[in-house]
Design a protein around this motif. Structure first.
Motif, PDB file in Angstrom:
ATOM      1  N   ARG A 101       0.716  -1.204  -0.011  1.00  0.00           N
ATOM      2  CA  ARG A 101       0.166   0.090  -0.001  1.00  0.00           C
ATOM      3  C   ARG A 101       0.938   1.127  -0.006  1.00  0.00           C
ATOM      4  O   ARG A 101       1.942   1.371   0.389  1.00  0.00           O
ATOM      5  CB  ARG A 101      -0.755  -0.141   1.015  1.00  0.00           C
ATOM      6  CG  ARG A 101      -1.768  -1.044   1.296  1.00  0.00           C
ATOM      7  CD  ARG A 101      -2.837  -0.715   2.319  1.00  0.00           C
ATOM      8  NE  ARG A 101      -3.690  -2.234   2.582  1.00  0.00           N
ATOM      9  CZ  ARG A 101      -4.749  -2.001   3.299  1.00  0.00           C
ATOM     10  NH1 ARG A 101      -4.908  -1.193   4.319  1.00  0.00           N
ATOM     11  NH2 ARG A 101      -5.627  -3.112   3.250  1.00  0.00           N
ATOM     12  N   ASP A 102       0.302   2.384  -0.661  1.00  0.00           N
ATOM     13  CA  ASP A 102       1.161   3.565  -0.745  1.00  0.00           C
ATOM     14  C   ASP A 102       0.922   4.223   0.864  1.00  0.00           C
ATOM     15  O   ASP A 102       0.407   4.301   1.633  1.00  0.00           O
ATOM     16  CB  ASP A 102       0.112   4.646  -1.311  1.00  0.00           C
ATOM     17  CG  ASP A 102       0.488   4.325  -3.008  1.00  0.00           C
ATOM     18  OD1 ASP A 102       1.345   3.542  -3.352  1.00  0.00           O
ATOM     19  OD2 ASP A 102      -0.342   4.748  -3.861  1.00  0.00           O
ATOM     20  N   VAL A 103       2.434   4.849   1.039  1.00  0.00           N
ATOM     21  CA  VAL A 103       2.594   5.757   2.242  1.00  0.00           C
ATOM     22  C   VAL A 103       2.793   6.861   1.889  1.00  0.00           C
ATOM     23  O   VAL A 103       3.574   7.248   0.910  1.00  0.00           O
ATOM     24  CB  VAL A 103       3.778   5.076   3.065  1.00  0.00           C
ATOM     25  CG1 VAL A 103       4.026   5.993   4.289  1.00  0.00           C
ATOM     26  CG2 VAL A 103       3.441   3.766   3.553  1.00  0.00           C
ATOM     27  N   SER A 104       2.317   7.878   2.557  1.00  0.00           N
ATOM     28  CA  SER A 104       2.439   9.326   2.269  1.00  0.00           C
ATOM     29  C   SER A 104       2.402   9.902   3.652  1.00  0.00           C
ATOM     30  O   SER A 104       2.136   9.561   4.629  1.00  0.00           O
ATOM     31  CB  SER A 104       1.547   9.878   1.406  1.00  0.00           C
ATOM     32  OG  SER A 104       0.152   9.760   2.054  1.00  0.00           O
ATOM     33  N   GLY A 105       3.080  11.383   3.755  1.00  0.00           N
ATOM     34  CA  GLY A 105       2.870  12.010   4.982  1.00  0.00           C
ATOM     35  C   GLY A 105       3.854  13.343   4.838  1.00  0.00           C
ATOM     36  O   GLY A 105       4.513  13.680   3.689  1.00  0.00           O
ATOM     37  N   THR A 106       3.846  14.001   5.882  1.00  0.00           N
ATOM     38  CA  THR A 106       4.534  15.261   5.762  1.00  0.00           C
ATOM     39  C   THR A 106       5.711  15.182   7.074  1.00  0.00           C
ATOM     40  O   THR A 106       5.401  14.464   8.239  1.00  0.00           O
ATOM     41  CB  THR A 106       3.715  16.620   5.924  1.00  0.00           C
ATOM     42  OG1 THR A 106       2.970  16.333   7.111  1.00  0.00           O
ATOM     43  CG2 THR A 106       2.825  16.612   4.618  1.00  0.00           C
ATOM     44  N   TRP A 107       6.499  16.019   6.966  1.00  0.00           N
ATOM     45  CA  TRP A 107       7.339  16.227   8.179  1.00  0.00           C
ATOM     46  C   TRP A 107       8.078  17.356   8.426  1.00  0.00           C
ATOM     47  O   TRP A 107       8.090  18.208   7.385  1.00  0.00           O
ATOM     48  CB  TRP A 107       8.488  14.974   8.296  1.00  0.00           C
ATOM     49  CG  TRP A 107       9.654  15.162   7.437  1.00  0.00           C
ATOM     50  CD1 TRP A 107       9.606  14.929   6.029  1.00  0.00           C
ATOM     51  CD2 TRP A 107      10.678  15.831   7.591  1.00  0.00           C
ATOM     52  NE1 TRP A 107      10.741  15.268   5.397  1.00  0.00           N
ATOM     53  CE2 TRP A 107      11.566  16.020   6.166  1.00  0.00           C
ATOM     54  CE3 TRP A 107      11.531  16.585   8.664  1.00  0.00           C
ATOM     55  CZ2 TRP A 107      12.794  16.593   6.288  1.00  0.00           C
ATOM     56  CZ3 TRP A 107      12.619  17.044   8.426  1.00  0.00           C
ATOM     57  CH2 TRP A 107      13.292  17.140   7.256  1.00  0.00           C
ATOM     58  N   GLU A 108       8.452  17.750   9.642  1.00  0.00           N
ATOM     59  CA  GLU A 108       9.003  18.893   9.958  1.00  0.00           C
ATOM     60  C   GLU A 108      10.295  18.754  10.960  1.00  0.00           C
ATOM     61  O   GLU A 108      10.091  17.672  11.737  1.00  0.00           O
ATOM     62  CB  GLU A 108       8.242  19.987  10.363  1.00  0.00           C
ATOM     63  CG  GLU A 108       7.551  20.041  11.851  1.00  0.00           C
ATOM     64  CD  GLU A 108       6.414  21.062  12.101  1.00  0.00           C
ATOM     65  OE1 GLU A 108       6.422  21.964  11.194  1.00  0.00           O
ATOM     66  OE2 GLU A 108       6.101  21.160  13.086  1.00  0.00           O
ATOM     67  N   TRP A 109      11.225  19.556  11.205  1.00  0.00           N
ATOM     68  CA  TRP A 109      12.223  19.524  12.413  1.00  0.00           C
ATOM     69  C   TRP A 109      11.949  20.482  13.363  1.00  0.00           C
ATOM     70  O   TRP A 109      11.546  21.575  12.856  1.00  0.00           O
ATOM     71  CB  TRP A 109      13.515  19.816  11.858  1.00  0.00           C
ATOM     72  CG  TRP A 109      14.820  19.127  12.767  1.00  0.00           C
ATOM     73  CD1 TRP A 109      15.389  19.610  13.577  1.00  0.00           C
ATOM     74  CD2 TRP A 109      14.977  17.763  12.711  1.00  0.00           C
ATOM     75  NE1 TRP A 109      16.162  18.956  14.106  1.00  0.00           N
ATOM     76  CE2 TRP A 109      16.003  17.631  13.446  1.00  0.00           C
ATOM     77  CE3 TRP A 109      14.563  16.521  12.286  1.00  0.00           C
ATOM     78  CZ2 TRP A 109      16.484  16.377  13.770  1.00  0.00           C
ATOM     79  CZ3 TRP A 109      15.389  15.329  11.998  1.00  0.00           C
ATOM     80  CH2 TRP A 109      16.439  15.342  13.260  1.00  0.00           C
ATOM     81  N   ASN A 110      11.502  19.914  14.591  1.00  0.00           N
ATOM     82  CA  ASN A 110      11.156  20.736  15.534  1.00  0.00           C
ATOM     83  C   ASN A 110      11.912  20.563  16.882  1.00  0.00           C
ATOM     84  O   ASN A 110      11.763  19.393  17.438  1.00  0.00           O
ATOM     85  CB  ASN A 110       9.539  20.476  15.899  1.00  0.00           C
ATOM     86  CG  ASN A 110       9.040  21.476  16.808  1.00  0.00           C
ATOM     87  OD1 ASN A 110       9.813  22.255  17.372  1.00  0.00           O
ATOM     88  ND2 ASN A 110       7.724  21.563  16.719  1.00  0.00           N
ATOM     89  N   GLY A 111      12.570  21.434  17.370  1.00  0.00           N
ATOM     90  CA  GLY A 111      13.311  21.351  18.728  1.00  0.00           C
ATOM     91  C   GLY A 111      14.412  19.993  18.595  1.00  0.00           C
ATOM     92  O   GLY A 111      14.421  19.740  19.891  1.00  0.00           O
TER      93      GLY A 111
END
Length: 117
Positions: free
Chosen positions: A61-71
């Motif tokens: 199955r497809d995986v998708s997402g978002t990320w950020e660097w925080n602290g």
């Protein structure tokens, strides 16, 4: 199905810093490590881009997402087959040989180790 979700959510038991692992706390170092490479483990292949996207597949199955660097933490949201499987979670990241170890809940939770390929 629960083990698949656990792996995708980067939550595999062992909340202890692995011996020989080096913490990654800088966004630019993290991006340098993952740029143009896949994060893999059995049945899972993910691409984490420098512009905050996660793409790939897991168990067909497809995986998708978002990320950020925080602290000093890798914070992300993941979808598997279009369904959110883990809400926003910040994870400690360690470099361990040719793999990255992600530990949920800012280093206090479960871990998953993914190879850099």
């Amino acid at each position: 199905m629960r083990p698949i979700l656990a792996a995708l959510a980067m939550l595999i038991a062992t909340p202890v810093l692995a011996q020989g692992a080096r913490p990654i706390t800088d966004r630019s170092e993290f991006v340098q490590l993952v740029q143009g490479r896949n994060l893999t483990r059995l049945g899972i292949s993910l691409n984490v881009t420098g512009d905050g996207r996660i793409t790939g597949s897991a168990m067909g199955r497809d995986v998708s997402g978002t990320w950020e660097w925080n602290g000093g933490y890798f914070c992300r949201v993941l979808k598997w087959g279009g369904k959110v499987i883990d809400s926003y979670n910040c994870q400690a990241v360690q470099l361990e040989g040719a793999a990255l170890r992600f530990t949920s809940n800012k280093g206090a939770g479960d871990t998953a180790k993914l190879r850099l390929q």
